[in-house]
Design an enzyme around this catalytic site. Structure first.
Site, short mmCIF file in Angstrom:
data_model
loop_
_atom_site.label_atom_id
_atom_site.label_comp_id
_atom_site.label_asym_id
_atom_site.label_seq_id
_atom_site.Cartn_x
_atom_site.Cartn_y
_atom_site.Cartn_z
N ASP A 110 7.37 0.38 -7.88
CA ASP A 110 7.06 -1.05 -7.98
C ASP A 110 5.67 -1.32 -8.53
OD1 ASP A 110 6.13 0.13 -5.65
OD2 ASP A 110 6.15 -1.74 -4.53
N ASP A 135 11.42 6.60 -1.70
CA ASP A 135 11.64 5.70 -0.55
C ASP A 135 12.95 4.91 -0.63
OD1 ASP A 135 9.09 6.55 0.13
OD2 ASP A 135 8.11 4.79 -0.71
O1 F6P Z 1 6.14 5.89 -2.14
C1 F6P Z 1 6.35 7.28 -2.07
C2 F6P Z 1 5.49 7.89 -1.00
O2 F6P Z 1 5.79 9.28 -0.93
C3 F6P Z 1 5.62 7.24 0.36
O3 F6P Z 1 6.79 7.63 1.04
C4 F6P Z 1 4.33 7.66 1.01
O4 F6P Z 1 3.92 6.70 1.96
C5 F6P Z 1 3.35 7.67 -0.13
O5 F6P Z 1 4.12 7.77 -1.32
C6 F6P Z 1 2.37 8.80 -0.08
O6 F6P Z 1 1.49 8.68 -1.15
P1 F6P Z 1 0.41 9.76 -1.57
O7 F6P Z 1 1.11 10.77 -2.43
O8 F6P Z 1 -0.59 8.97 -2.33
O9 F6P Z 1 -0.11 10.39 -0.32
#
Ligand code: F6P
Length: 355
Positions: A110, A135
């Site tokens: 998004d 997600d």
């Molecule tokens: O949106 C995908 C996701 O893996 C979420 O499930 C999680 O909250 C976030 O990204 C983690 O992000 P990062 O890789 O920045 O830690």
């Protein structure tokens, strides 16, 4: 036709399979040139440009490869770039003109699609989107690629935790990703035989979870498996985990697993352990379902470009790949419907949600 392709936001298993499909269909069938833009939109304004010529040869072996060969970032907003929040967006149409690009295929979640929409509106560039997130919370598409791979990893983790929990008579909590949505926890929880599933959509009452532990012990089942989504929180309370700004505006949620373990340990004499699955859910090879979906979406995006349907995003609806406006696709999230069929199925087989 010469198009650029980029991947933005967090990675997801299947990104490379989308890139491969775009190249096979666009270069192989239509005779287009496809340029890979590195690190989201950054490759178009960082000097020198981060550009890769994508050929049939360079895409060999990408179907099953995790990550993204183009690189990605979730800190790459060209409208507010770097510590000084410089507006780099005007550089993008200039770079595209220099590279002879007719438009971009933007593979991202998004946040990345919102940037694409703003670039379309404010700079006039042409974009087609492909949705991406483990997600599965984008309402315009029935499934996002990467989700099933994440569910498979979480399910396997539950299978492995099952045997050790049973051996030690323990309560084991598995914390999974999903941001504000509980889809990964719900699907993996059903697939992996969790006794309790704790999701953000249903604030939990720890007493109900403890009652489930008691009921299992009363029939000789001295272990309990709980899967908790990272956005979960107790009824009337805070998650006990963390939710904070990271970098430039990226919200990270997580940490309810240890908080839940503490709450249970305060109420029952049970041995509780927590496993946080983290980025294992995003890394590695996409499962076959995601390879197929990624390929369909990549081909679908090329078809949208060919039909001149700029501003649309390829999505899966009723098992067909169709195009919908990017603007509409990012307007709403899809959360777990607490009254939906999946929830009724889970409750019917005795899974406790704590609310
Ligand atoms: O949106 C995908 C996701 O893996 C979420 O499930 C999680 O909250 C976030 O990204 C983690 O992000 P990062 O890789 O920045 O830690």
């Amino acid at each position: 036709m010469r198009i650029g392709v980029l991947t933005g936001g967090g990675d997801a298993p299947g990104l490379n399979a989308v890139i491969r499909a775009i190249v096979k269909h666009g270069v192989g069938h239509k005779g287009w040139r496809v340029l890979g833009i590195e690190d989201s939109f950054n490759g178009l304004f960082e000097s020198p440009y981060g550009i890769q010529e994508m050929t049939l040869q360079s895409c060999s072996g990408l179907l099953s490869r995790g990550g993204t060969v183009l690189g990605t970032t979730n800190k790459g907003d060209p409208f507010a770039w770097g510590p000084d929040k410089v507006n780099m967006a005007p550089q993008i149409p200039k770079a595209m003109a220099e590279l002879g690009l007719d438009g971009l295929i933007v593979i991202g979640g998004d946040g990345t699609q919102a940037i694409a929409q703003r670039l379309i509106d404010e700079t006039g560039i042409k974009c087609v989107g492909v949705p991406k997130t483990i997600d599965n919370d984008l309402s315009a598409t029935d499934r996002t690629f990467g989700f099933q791979s994440a569910v498979d990893v979480a399910t396997e983790a539950l299978d492995r935790l099952h045997t050790t929990a049973e051996s030690h008579d323990r309560v084991i909590i598995l914390e999974v990703m999903g941001r504000d949505a509980g889809h990964i926890a719900l699907h993996a929880g059903i697939g992996g035989g969790a006794d309790c599933i704790v999701i953000p959509e249903i604030p939990y009452d720890v007493d109900l979870l403890c009652a489930k532990i008691d009921a299992r012990r009363a029939v000789g089942r001295f272990f309990t498996l709980i899967i908790v989504a990272e956005g979960a929180k107790p009824a009337g309370g805070k998650s006990g985990g963390y939710k904070r700004k990271h970098g430039k505006g990226v919200v990270r949620v997580g940490g309810p697993g240890p908080a839940l373990a503490q709450a249970i340990a305060e109420k029952r004499e049970v041995d509780v352990r927590v496993t946080v699955l983290g980025h294992l859910q995003r890394g590695g090879s996409p499962c076959p379902y995601d390879r197929v979906l990624s390929t369909r979406l990549g081909v679908g995006a090329v078809d949208l470009v060919e039909q001149g349907r700029w501003g649309e995003i390829a999505v899966l609806q009723n098992n067909e790949i169709v195009g919908v406006p990017i603007r509409d696709a990012i307007a709403t999230y899809r959360l777990v419907d607490p009254e939906g069929e999946m929830m009724r199925t889970a409750r019917a087989v005795g899974i406790e949600f704590g609310g």
